[in-house]
Scaffold this motif. Structure first.
Motif, PDB file in Angstrom:
ATOM      1  N   GLY A  74       0.842  -1.190   0.000  1.00  0.00           N
ATOM      2  CA  GLY A  74       0.000   0.000   0.000  1.00  0.00           C
ATOM      3  C   GLY A  74       0.876   1.237   0.000  1.00  0.00           C
ATOM      4  O   GLY A  74       1.742   1.406  -0.875  1.00  0.00           O
ATOM      5  N   ASN A  75       0.688   2.086   1.026  1.00  0.00           N
ATOM      6  CA  ASN A  75       1.498   3.303   1.145  1.00  0.00           C
ATOM      7  C   ASN A  75       2.694   3.122   2.073  1.00  0.00           C
ATOM      8  O   ASN A  75       3.432   4.082   2.314  1.00  0.00           O
ATOM      9  CB  ASN A  75       0.627   4.461   1.663  1.00  0.00           C
ATOM     10  N   ALA A  76       2.859   1.917   2.604  1.00  0.00           N
ATOM     11  CA  ALA A  76       3.973   1.649   3.523  1.00  0.00           C
ATOM     12  C   ALA A  76       5.162   1.074   2.750  1.00  0.00           C
ATOM     13  O   ALA A  76       5.006   0.393   1.740  1.00  0.00           O
ATOM     14  CB  ALA A  76       3.533   0.673   4.602  1.00  0.00           C
ATOM     15  N   THR A  77       6.350   1.360   3.261  1.00  0.00           N
ATOM     16  CA  THR A  77       7.582   0.801   2.693  1.00  0.00           C
ATOM     17  C   THR A  77       8.187  -0.170   3.696  1.00  0.00           C
ATOM     18  O   THR A  77       8.339   0.162   4.879  1.00  0.00           O
ATOM     19  CB  THR A  77       8.601   1.915   2.389  1.00  0.00           C
ATOM     20  N   LEU A  78       8.518  -1.371   3.236  1.00  0.00           N
ATOM     21  CA  LEU A  78       9.193  -2.371   4.069  1.00  0.00           C
ATOM     22  C   LEU A  78      10.591  -2.575   3.517  1.00  0.00           C
ATOM     23  O   LEU A  78      10.759  -2.915   2.339  1.00  0.00           O
ATOM     24  CB  LEU A  78       8.430  -3.703   4.065  1.00  0.00           C
ATOM     25  N   GLU A  79      11.578  -2.340   4.369  1.00  0.00           N
ATOM     26  CA  GLU A  79      12.991  -2.407   3.955  1.00  0.00           C
ATOM     27  C   GLU A  79      13.712  -3.469   4.777  1.00  0.00           C
ATOM     28  O   GLU A  79      13.388  -3.701   5.947  1.00  0.00           O
ATOM     29  CB  GLU A  79      13.656  -1.041   4.165  1.00  0.00           C
ATOM     30  N   ALA A  80      14.690  -4.112   4.171  1.00  0.00           N
ATOM     31  CA  ALA A  80      15.448  -5.167   4.845  1.00  0.00           C
ATOM     32  C   ALA A  80      16.775  -4.642   5.374  1.00  0.00           C
ATOM     33  O   ALA A  80      17.444  -3.826   4.732  1.00  0.00           O
ATOM     34  CB  ALA A  80      15.715  -6.322   3.888  1.00  0.00           C
ATOM     35  N   ILE A  81      17.131  -5.118   6.577  1.00  0.00           N
ATOM     36  CA  ILE A  81      18.474  -4.919   7.123  1.00  0.00           C
ATOM     37  C   ILE A  81      18.999  -6.305   7.504  1.00  0.00           C
ATOM     38  O   ILE A  81      18.333  -7.035   8.250  1.00  0.00           O
ATOM     39  CB  ILE A  81      18.478  -4.039   8.391  1.00  0.00           C
ATOM     40  N   ASN A  82      20.162  -6.677   7.014  1.00  0.00           N
ATOM     41  CA  ASN A  82      20.774  -7.941   7.456  1.00  0.00           C
ATOM     42  C   ASN A  82      21.278  -7.775   8.882  1.00  0.00           C
ATOM     43  O   ASN A  82      22.090  -6.892   9.165  1.00  0.00           O
ATOM     44  CB  ASN A  82      21.915  -8.337   6.534  1.00  0.00           C
ATOM     45  N   THR A  83      20.743  -8.607   9.795  1.00  0.00           N
ATOM     46  CA  THR A  83      21.099  -8.505  11.214  1.00  0.00           C
ATOM     47  C   THR A  83      21.491  -9.874  11.758  1.00  0.00           C
ATOM     48  O   THR A  83      20.796 -10.459  12.587  1.00  0.00           O
ATOM     49  CB  THR A  83      19.927  -7.907  12.021  1.00  0.00           C
ATOM     50  N   PRO A  84      22.616 -10.434  11.278  1.00  0.00           N
ATOM     51  CA  PRO A  84      23.026 -11.764  11.738  1.00  0.00           C
ATOM     52  C   PRO A  84      23.425 -11.761  13.207  1.00  0.00           C
ATOM     53  O   PRO A  84      23.795 -10.724  13.762  1.00  0.00           O
ATOM     54  CB  PRO A  84      24.221 -12.089  10.843  1.00  0.00           C
ATOM     55  N   GLY A  85      23.338 -12.935  13.813  1.00  0.00           N
ATOM     56  CA  GLY A  85      23.703 -13.081  15.233  1.00  0.00           C
ATOM     57  C   GLY A  85      22.962 -14.249  15.840  1.00  0.00           C
ATOM     58  O   GLY A  85      23.558 -15.186  16.346  1.00  0.00           O
ATOM     59  N   HIS A  86      21.640 -14.203  15.785  1.00  0.00           N
ATOM     60  CA  HIS A  86      20.855 -15.374  16.182  1.00  0.00           C
ATOM     61  C   HIS A  86      21.053 -16.479  15.154  1.00  0.00           C
ATOM     62  O   HIS A  86      21.182 -17.650  15.492  1.00  0.00           O
ATOM     63  CB  HIS A  86      19.380 -15.001  16.286  1.00  0.00           C
ATOM     64  N   SER A  87      21.062 -16.086  13.903  1.00  0.00           N
ATOM     65  CA  SER A  87      21.377 -16.981  12.798  1.00  0.00           C
ATOM     66  C   SER A  87      22.148 -16.163  11.760  1.00  0.00           C
ATOM     67  O   SER A  87      22.070 -14.935  11.756  1.00  0.00           O
ATOM     68  CB  SER A  87      20.101 -17.571  12.183  1.00  0.00           C
ATOM     69  N   ASP A 102      23.409 -19.939  19.454  1.00  0.00           N
ATOM     70  CA  ASP A 102      23.956 -21.299  19.480  1.00  0.00           C
ATOM     71  C   ASP A 102      23.041 -22.335  18.831  1.00  0.00           C
ATOM     72  O   ASP A 102      23.121 -23.517  19.141  1.00  0.00           O
ATOM     73  CB  ASP A 102      24.258 -21.715  20.924  1.00  0.00           C
ATOM     74  N   LEU A 103      22.169 -21.887  17.916  1.00  0.00           N
ATOM     75  CA  LEU A 103      21.211 -22.826  17.333  1.00  0.00           C
ATOM     76  C   LEU A 103      21.582 -23.256  15.917  1.00  0.00           C
ATOM     77  O   LEU A 103      20.892 -24.076  15.334  1.00  0.00           O
ATOM     78  CB  LEU A 103      19.804 -22.210  17.297  1.00  0.00           C
ATOM     79  N   ARG A 104      22.660 -22.717  15.352  1.00  0.00           N
ATOM     80  CA  ARG A 104      22.899 -22.977  13.940  1.00  0.00           C
ATOM     81  C   ARG A 104      24.238 -23.664  13.660  1.00  0.00           C
ATOM     82  O   ARG A 104      24.852 -23.456  12.621  1.00  0.00           O
ATOM     83  CB  ARG A 104      22.792 -21.660  13.172  1.00  0.00           C
ATOM     84  N   GLU A 105      24.668 -24.496  14.592  1.00  0.00           N
ATOM     85  CA  GLU A 105      25.909 -25.240  14.365  1.00  0.00           C
ATOM     86  C   GLU A 105      25.677 -26.499  13.537  1.00  0.00           C
ATOM     87  O   GLU A 105      26.610 -27.039  12.956  1.00  0.00           O
ATOM     88  CB  GLU A 105      26.558 -25.605  15.708  1.00  0.00           C
TER      89      GLU A 105
END
Length: 442
Positions: free
Chosen positions: A98-111, A142-145
């Motif tokens: 619609g009139n909203a903008t959704l933008e991505a930020i890469n925020t690694p750490g949990h995965s 510690d969930l992505r080993e």
């Protein structure tokens, strides 16, 4: 921009809908998509996008079902390596709802593949932080080993989280509303607040992760004292990377039998009192009587992924409800059948004489099935031996059986499961459940 938060209490999970000018995006949806369809209809909105902040470990998502049913585009990080139709959504990418903008930020750490979604319209900013930034905490590293497209050691992820927290949110305003994917009670972090949302300004002020500290201090804090990892977590990451089967067809395949019986692995969801009055020999009692009962967590901690089991329910009226709960963690395919019990060939559980136990605790072997971190915070009984519930099926044979065994947890819910596991595996031993009488010893 209208934002709706949906909560699934047993897993302390939050999912979201963003509606603007007749279009709707869904963020981190749970397994059952019906509530999102209902919300879209109530708001005269078309579902056009489904966004995943990362491949979730503690629940199975309905992103693929939503895509199949609505034609919505699925967005997630390229690093996720998704095996279903999708568009990548990483640093600098944005879409319009619609009139909203959704933008991505890469925020690694949990995965390694975590993103935060920044939604803006006019002067409003909302951050859908997934399992990166919680209220009062950050996601565990510690969930992505052992699971997912990109695997990383816990130390590497802890360092990534430090970089994320110190660099990725700096340009965002204090009044940006923080909407995490989990709240208090989730095993995706260790000190999550009861609050369902916050502001970035409040987190900068109150969240330990934003305090001025060295990288080593940050990493030591985030790596220390994390809760156990349930058996099903890696399995769910892999299911979510592929995309789950549509919910209703999946659960409709499970057979149902009235007043039936079973052998092998049996999970009985009835309340503790009903279970102890009469159950099939060898049953494990994982109670599911309330929406706050952690049935999914303990089912996925006690039963291994792909391990076949039968589910005992209290009445036929509970069948669909319980099938939905089993499917929340993708265990419906290993469910052989759902049954109710007849009154025949059931065994009873003997009640503990609490007065005698109080007077003569030395006459009993006391088994503490709380998590290791809980035991480290203090014991209720000095002589108790520690056997965490999530490991109990593997460690039961190490428990001495020369005395009657009393099982306890912190409040009584888990000891119903723990005592039934020992009853199943230590057939010649006398097993008692301290249950909620543990509160007399705190």
């Amino acid at each position: 921009m209208k934002i709706k938060q949906f909560e699934y209490k047993p897993l302390a999970h939050y999912s979201y809908a963003v509606v603007s000018n007749g279009e709707m995006a869904i963020i981190d949806p749970e397994r059952d998509p019906e509530q999102y369809y209902a919300f879209a209809k109530a708001n005269n909105a078309k579902i056009v996008a489904v966004l995943e902040t990362h491949p979730h470990a503690d629940f199975v998502s309905s992103h693929l079902e939503l895509q199949k049913e609505t034609g919505a585009i699925i967005y997630n990080s390229e690093k996720l390596g998704a095996d279903y139709p999708h568009q990548t959504f990483d640093d600098g990418d944005s879409i319009k709802i619609g009139n909203a903008t959704l933008e991505a930020i890469n925020t690694p750490g949990h995965s390694p593949d975590s993103i935060t979604i920044v939604a803006t319209e006019n002067n409003d900013t909302a951050l859908f932080t997934g399992d990166t930034l919680f209220i009062g905490d950050v996601g565990r590293p510690d969930l992505r080993e052992k699971a997912g497209n990109m695997q990383a050691k816990r130390e590497e992820l802890a360092e990534m989280m430090y970089q994320t927290i110190t660099t990725k949110f700096n340009e965002l305003p204090d009044d940006a509303v923080v909407y995490p994917a989990h709240g208090a009670g989730s095993l995706c972090g260790k000190n999550l607040s009861d609050a369902a949302s916050s502001t970035l300004g409040d987190e900068r002020r109150d969240n330990w992760a934003f305090k001025k500290q060295s990288k080593k201090e940050f990493m030591d804090t985030i790596l220390d004292g994390q809760p156990f990892i349930p058996s099903y977590f890696g399995f769910n990451v892999d299911v979510n990377k592929i995309g789950a089967e549509n919910l209703q067809p999946a659960i409709s395949k499970v057979p149902f039998e009235k007043e039936s019986t079973a052998t092998d692995l049996i999970i009985d969801m009835r309340d503790e009192a009903s279970f102890k009055k009469g159950h099939l020999p060898g049953s494990i009692n994982i109670q599911a009587g309330s929406e706050n009962a952690k049935f999914e967590t303990w089912l996925g901690s006690i039963v291994e992924p792909k391990e076949a089991f039968t589910l005992v329910i209290d009445s036929e009226d509970s069948k669909d409800y319980m099938l939905n709960r089993v499917a929340k963690i993708g265990y419906e395919k290993q469910l052989k059948k759902v049954i109710t019990l007849s009154d025949e060939n059931l065994m009873k559980t003997e009640q503990l004489d609490v007065a005698d136990f109080k007077k003569n605790p030395e006459k009993y072997t006391i088994v503490d099935i709380r998590n290791i971190s809980e035991v480290e915070d203090g014991k209720f009984f000095e002589s108790a031996i520690s056997h965490p519930l999530n490991q109990l099926r593997d460690t039961a044979d190490d428990i001495p059986t020369d005395k009657p065994i009393v099982v306890h947890c912190a409040g009584g819910y888990r000891s119903a499961a723990g005592s039934s596991i020992l009853e199943r595996q230590l057939k010649d031993a006398k097993i008692y459940d301290l249950s909620d009488a543990v509160n007399d010893f705190k």
